[in-house]
Design a protein around this motif. Sequence first.
Motif, PDB file in Angstrom:
ATOM      1  N   ILE A  11       0.810  -1.144  -0.089  1.00 47.75           N
ATOM      2  CA  ILE A  11      -0.047  -0.079  -0.143  1.00 47.75           C
ATOM      3  C   ILE A  11       0.908   1.254   0.150  1.00 47.75           C
ATOM      4  O   ILE A  11       2.140   1.148   0.252  1.00 47.75           O
ATOM      5  CB  ILE A  11      -0.963   0.007   1.190  1.00 47.75           C
ATOM      6  CG1 ILE A  11      -0.324   0.053   2.394  1.00 47.75           C
ATOM      7  CG2 ILE A  11      -2.060  -0.979   0.866  1.00 47.75           C
ATOM      8  CD1 ILE A  11      -0.952  -0.061   3.973  1.00 47.75           C
ATOM      9  N   ASP A  12       0.082   2.368  -0.311  1.00 49.57           N
ATOM     10  CA  ASP A  12       0.701   3.703  -0.372  1.00 49.57           C
ATOM     11  C   ASP A  12       1.164   3.953   1.047  1.00 49.57           C
ATOM     12  O   ASP A  12       0.518   3.944   1.963  1.00 49.57           O
ATOM     13  CB  ASP A  12      -0.077   4.689  -0.893  1.00 49.57           C
ATOM     14  CG  ASP A  12       0.673   5.841  -1.469  1.00 49.57           C
ATOM     15  OD1 ASP A  12       1.933   5.926  -1.570  1.00 49.57           O
ATOM     16  OD2 ASP A  12       0.151   7.137  -1.322  1.00 49.57           O
ATOM     17  N   TRP A  17      -1.152   4.317   8.136  1.00 45.28           N
ATOM     18  CA  TRP A  17      -1.714   4.299   9.305  1.00 45.28           C
ATOM     19  C   TRP A  17      -3.066   4.252   9.372  1.00 45.28           C
ATOM     20  O   TRP A  17      -3.387   3.378  10.363  1.00 45.28           O
ATOM     21  CB  TRP A  17      -1.329   6.032   9.610  1.00 45.28           C
ATOM     22  CG  TRP A  17      -2.039   6.262  11.129  1.00 45.28           C
ATOM     23  CD1 TRP A  17      -3.197   6.911  11.575  1.00 45.28           C
ATOM     24  CD2 TRP A  17      -1.381   5.838  12.179  1.00 45.28           C
ATOM     25  NE1 TRP A  17      -3.395   6.986  12.589  1.00 45.28           N
ATOM     26  CE2 TRP A  17      -2.295   6.166  13.363  1.00 45.28           C
ATOM     27  CE3 TRP A  17      -0.358   5.109  12.862  1.00 45.28           C
ATOM     28  CZ2 TRP A  17      -2.060   6.232  14.579  1.00 45.28           C
ATOM     29  CZ3 TRP A  17       0.136   4.950  14.237  1.00 45.28           C
ATOM     30  CH2 TRP A  17      -1.036   5.570  15.038  1.00 45.28           C
ATOM     31  N   PHE A  18      -3.964   4.420   8.543  1.00 42.62           N
ATOM     32  CA  PHE A  18      -5.095   4.138   8.518  1.00 42.62           C
ATOM     33  C   PHE A  18      -5.466   2.422   8.183  1.00 42.62           C
ATOM     34  O   PHE A  18      -6.311   2.178   8.769  1.00 42.62           O
ATOM     35  CB  PHE A  18      -6.076   4.871   7.453  1.00 42.62           C
ATOM     36  CG  PHE A  18      -5.826   6.454   7.587  1.00 42.62           C
ATOM     37  CD1 PHE A  18      -6.474   6.961   8.809  1.00 42.62           C
ATOM     38  CD2 PHE A  18      -5.028   7.343   6.785  1.00 42.62           C
ATOM     39  CE1 PHE A  18      -6.418   8.282   9.107  1.00 42.62           C
ATOM     40  CE2 PHE A  18      -4.914   8.617   7.248  1.00 42.62           C
ATOM     41  CZ  PHE A  18      -5.626   8.981   8.246  1.00 42.62           C
TER      42      PHE A  18
END
Length: 144
Positions: A11-12, A17-18
Amino acid sequence: DDNSVARFSCIDVDDMWFTMMYTYGATGTFLSVVSLFGIVLYFVTSSDSGSLVIDILAANGDQDPPTVQRVFWACLEGAAASALLIAGGKDALSALQTASLITGLPYAIIMSFLCVSLLRGLAMEFGDLNPYGADFKYGIVDPF
């Protein structure tokens, strides 16, 4: 679906964090909102503190400068930061982070020496170290 495991390499960076927060299931949304609130609160208080310091310096040390002047400095800081980020995009943020690390390194070294000085001063204050003698119990590299 089981979202207790997150693969961060796929993922980016901005979404890591999310993604980690959402691995906590139903409380993930709550944790994301609380963390965003904490981040916003941190940046607002940091900006406010910086504006207060600049305002006091601009007011020749007056501890209670005019509120309008403080708002001016806060807006000017925000405008300068926004202009830097808009002008350079993601590269500007990276350059700004690198510059802050480079300028913080000498400060960290000075603070290390000041910690040793504080240790020696406290030892002298409590009578563990003779201030007139040359035989110090603490060396310059003892904290390290």
